[in-house]
Motif scaffolding. Structure first.
Motif, mmCIF file in Angstrom:
data_model
loop_
_atom_site.group_PDB
_atom_site.id
_atom_site.type_symbol
_atom_site.label_atom_id
_atom_site.label_comp_id
_atom_site.label_asym_id
_atom_site.label_seq_id
_atom_site.Cartn_x
_atom_site.Cartn_y
_atom_site.Cartn_z
ATOM 1 N N GLN A 1 5.911 0.974 7.027
ATOM 2 C CA GLN A 1 4.416 1.647 6.550
ATOM 3 C C GLN A 1 3.804 2.046 7.780
ATOM 4 O O GLN A 1 3.777 1.403 8.972
ATOM 5 N N LYS A 2 3.014 3.132 7.845
ATOM 6 C CA LYS A 2 2.215 3.433 8.766
ATOM 7 C C LYS A 2 0.809 2.693 8.626
ATOM 8 O O LYS A 2 0.073 2.723 7.785
ATOM 9 N N GLU A 3 0.718 1.833 9.679
ATOM 10 C CA GLU A 3 -0.532 1.062 9.757
ATOM 11 C C GLU A 3 -1.351 1.596 10.791
ATOM 12 O O GLU A 3 -1.072 2.195 12.069
ATOM 13 N N PRO A 4 -2.733 1.807 10.439
ATOM 14 C CA PRO A 4 -3.727 2.171 11.589
ATOM 15 C C PRO A 4 -3.734 1.754 13.004
ATOM 16 O O PRO A 4 -3.862 2.625 13.927
ATOM 17 N N ASN A 5 -3.705 0.472 12.916
ATOM 18 C CA ASN A 5 -3.847 -0.124 14.304
ATOM 19 C C ASN A 5 -2.275 -0.577 14.954
ATOM 20 O O ASN A 5 -2.336 -1.286 15.513
ATOM 21 N N GLN A 6 -1.164 0.079 14.275
ATOM 22 C CA GLN A 6 0.132 -0.473 14.860
ATOM 23 C C GLN A 6 0.639 0.839 15.784
ATOM 24 O O GLN A 6 0.545 2.024 15.078
ATOM 25 N N ASN B 1 0.864 -1.205 -0.140
ATOM 26 C CA ASN B 1 -0.105 -0.072 -0.015
ATOM 27 C C ASN B 1 0.718 1.179 0.065
ATOM 28 O O ASN B 1 2.078 1.127 -0.147
ATOM 29 N N ASN C 1 1.126 3.784 2.258
ATOM 30 C CA ASN C 1 1.573 4.496 3.674
ATOM 31 C C ASN C 1 2.912 4.114 3.714
ATOM 32 O O ASN C 1 3.458 3.726 5.161
#
Length: 139
Positions: free
Chosen positions: A114-119, A41, A43
């Motif tokens: 990557q920037k993960e929403p739940n990480q 993705n 991000n």
């Protein structure tokens, strides 16, 4: 060992060596080569291209915090590498290696952060490895 067993064993060893995540590229000395890598993705907050035989903290290419980090780059790659797409559209973090030499032969690893929403803390994820074979000119 029967011929069928021998054939099966050699086929399995080949399949294990050349997996979907490993590519083999052959180039002639002096050529420019693109080492392909695509993250799942967009991000992307960091890109790391490395070669295990270069030692600690010596990268082929390192991008983090919105910029290229030349201080951590191995001297043999200075002014010879760049991202194919600086915008990294569609997760494309492929690397162009200019004017390859015999010394560039080896296994390159591509990883992204990557920037993960739940990480909470982003971590480096290995995307693929590419083995580069460099032949002398005219071979």
């Amino acid at each position: 060992m029967s011929a069928v067993t021998a054939s099966l064993c050699s086929t399995l060893m080949f399949v294990l060596f050349v997996s979907a995540d490993q590519k083999i590229i052959t180039a002639e000395s002096g050529q420019d080569v693109t080492l392909t890598c695509r993250a799942p993705n967009n991000n992307i907050i960091g890109v790391e291209w490395s070669r295990a035989d270069l030692g600690d903290e010596q990268y082929v290419f390192l991008y983090r915090d919105g910029r290229f980090e030349p201080d951590d780059q191995h001297p043999s790659f200075k002014n010879r590498v760049e991202l194919q797409d600086r915008q990294m559209k569609d997760g494309d973090v492929s690397l162009i290696l200019k004017d390859v030499t015999i010394n560039d032969a080896g296994t390159y690893e591509c990883g992204v952060v990557q920037k993960e929403p739940n990480q909470m803390i982003p971590s480096l994820k290995l995307i693929n490895t590419t083995y580069l074979h460099v032949a002398p000119p005219g071979e």
